[in-house]
Scaffold this active site. Structure first.
Site, short mmCIF file in Angstrom:
data_model
loop_
_atom_site.label_atom_id
_atom_site.label_comp_id
_atom_site.label_asym_id
_atom_site.label_seq_id
_atom_site.Cartn_x
_atom_site.Cartn_y
_atom_site.Cartn_z
N GLY A 147 76.67 2.66 94.36
CA GLY A 147 77.82 3.24 93.67
C GLY A 147 78.86 2.18 93.35
O GLY A 147 80.05 2.47 93.29
N LEU A 148 78.41 0.94 93.12
CA LEU A 148 79.35 -0.14 92.80
C LEU A 148 79.18 -0.61 91.35
O LEU A 148 79.58 -1.71 90.99
CB LEU A 148 79.19 -1.31 93.78
N SER A 149 78.54 0.23 90.54
CA SER A 149 78.48 0.04 89.09
C SER A 149 77.66 -1.16 88.63
O SER A 149 78.04 -1.90 87.73
CB SER A 149 79.88 -0.07 88.50
N SER A 154 75.02 -0.82 86.96
CA SER A 154 74.58 -0.51 85.59
C SER A 154 75.69 -0.75 84.57
O SER A 154 75.44 -1.33 83.51
CB SER A 154 74.03 0.91 85.50
N ASP A 174 83.86 3.00 84.98
CA ASP A 174 83.08 1.85 85.44
C ASP A 174 83.01 0.76 84.38
O ASP A 174 83.18 -0.42 84.66
CB ASP A 174 81.65 2.29 85.82
N TYR A 215 75.46 15.14 89.11
CA TYR A 215 76.65 14.61 88.45
C TYR A 215 76.96 15.43 87.19
O TYR A 215 78.09 15.90 87.00
CB TYR A 215 76.42 13.14 88.08
C1 GLA Z 1 80.39 7.39 88.46
C2 GLA Z 1 80.68 7.50 86.97
C3 GLA Z 1 82.18 7.36 86.72
C4 GLA Z 1 82.99 8.30 87.60
C5 GLA Z 1 82.53 8.23 89.04
C6 GLA Z 1 83.18 9.27 89.90
O1 GLA Z 1 80.69 6.11 88.93
O2 GLA Z 1 79.99 6.50 86.25
O3 GLA Z 1 82.43 7.57 85.35
O4 GLA Z 1 82.92 9.61 87.10
O5 GLA Z 1 81.13 8.36 89.17
O6 GLA Z 1 84.53 9.05 89.99
#
Ligand code: GLA
Length: 385
Positions: free
Chosen positions: A131-133, A135, A179, A228
């Protein structure tokens, strides 16, 4: 360059040279991010408070004189992809990472910027599924690098918007823009308070003696899993029922009056209260008021657990351990989309060693391993190196 960046740079240029037999024309770095507070608020036109971090994705590129794109990824055993920019681009089901490259290249072209064929090597040091982006950083780096090859300079917010569309339209996750925007616009030493409606950015300095700790629960997550998109639909249904364009425009009185079913009501309550907590947290952080920030982070976690229902038991347990170790001198919560991933903690730098030792001793991932712990300061956004 930090030693971490240098190692990544060495890896991506070595992979590029091994595959293509020459040096790249340029290398771009785009960071991952950690969100301090403001979860699932971005696609509700609300507020988020993320910062860019040290771990990143690097993309090395050189121009080709045809319309082919050849890609190699150092992280997945030198896995490859190739496609032609003139043909309609389809998803590559066998290699999910390739979709971010394909989606971004076609997104940039659809936005009206003509790209040339390219040789591309990719390497990253963000833990996947935390969950640290990873992508979003890949999309932003691929876009910036290929635009630079074509001598096109665009505003980084525009770049983030294109990357966001690539993720929604090509990959199929109906995510918000947080993100991509923080990876593109991050600022060293600062968190960014983002107004996800206007895309206005407010720098919030993170005091020098404050550390950001990220602990990966070891439960990996996948955004495309459906949870999601389901949460997003519930939020939109709640806004429609209250007669507002987005939950950003709703308040708790409107929520009480709306007569929503209990689940939809809880989802909306999370977003409405989280928006206010995010604004209050930006104030607290700027004033170095870590006690208030910690309280808001605790409320945020409880709201994600009880109202939005996106936490899982190992993550809840990890947050309790962090909160116990930090006390009233800071705070902790799950960060990111949920259903696993990482927790973020904010504390005085002087506490880092003790908190780290406590978590390393107490927490075990579902596989029984000690967790990955990162200690970060806010770093810069995307850059050509
Ligand atoms: C993911 C999504 C973001 C955001 C978060 C939750 O990271 O890519 O756009 O919605 O979840 O805050």
């Amino acid at each position: 360059m930090t030693p971490q960046d240098q190692a990544l740079h060495d890896r991506v240029t070595a992979s590029f040279a091994a595959r293509f037999g020459h040096a790249p024309d340029l290398v771009v770095r785009a960071p991952g991010r950690v969100n301090l507070i403001g979860e699932h608020t971005d696609y509700n036109d609300g507020f988020v408070l993320p910062c860019a971090i040290g771990p990143a994705t690097m993309v090395a590129v050189s121009k080709r004189h045809d319309n082919n794109v050849e890609v190699v990824v150092a992280d997945f055993g030198d896995a490859r992809d190739q496609f032609n920019l003139e043909l309609p681009l389809e998803r590559n089901i066998e290699q999910p990472w390739a979709d971010y490259v394909r989606g971004m290249m076609s997104g940039v072209q659809n936005a009206g910027y003509a790209l040339s064929g390219a040789n591309i090597a990719i390497a990253g040091n963000l833990p996947k599924g935390a969950g640290l982006s990873s992508s979003a950083s890949l999309e932003v780096a691929v876009g910036k690098a290929n635009l630079a090859l074509a001598d096109i300079a665009i505003d980084n917010t525009r770049l983030a918007q294109i990357a966001h569309r690539a993720e929604c339209d090509f990959v199929g996750t109906q995510c918000g823009i947080m993100d991509q925007l923080i990876s593109a616009q991050g600022k060293a030493g600062h968190a960014l308070l983002i107004d996800c409606r206007s895309l206005g950015l407010t720098d919030v300095p993170v005091p020098d003696d404050v550390a950001i700790m990220i602990v990966h629960s070891g439960v990996t997550r996948g955004l495309v899993d459906g949870h999601y998109n389901a949460r997003r639909r519930q939020c939109e249904a709640a806004a429609t029922a209250m007669g507002v364009p987005a939950l950003r425009d709703a308040d708790l009185d409107m929520l009480e009056a709306a007569g929503l079913d209990p689940v939809t009501k809880k989802r909306a309550r999370h977003v409405i209260t989280e928006n206010q907590r995010t604004l209050d947290s930006a104030d607290a952080l700027a004033k170095s008021d870590l006690a208030t920030l910690g309280m808001l982070m605790a409320q945020s976690h409880a709201s994600m657990r009880d109202d939005f229902e996106i936490t899982v038991p190992p993550v809840d347990a990890l947050v309790v351990m962090l909160q116990k170790a930090i006390g009233t001198q800071g705070g902790a919560r799950m960060t990111g989309g949920g259903f696993g991933g990482a927790c973020v903690a904010v504390m005085p730098s002087a506490m880092v060693a003790d908190v780290q030792a406590a978590i390393a001793a107490e927490y075990r991932t579902p596989e029984g391993n000690a967790p990955i712990i990162m200690v970060e300061r806010p770093g810069p956004g995307v850059a050509i190196l």
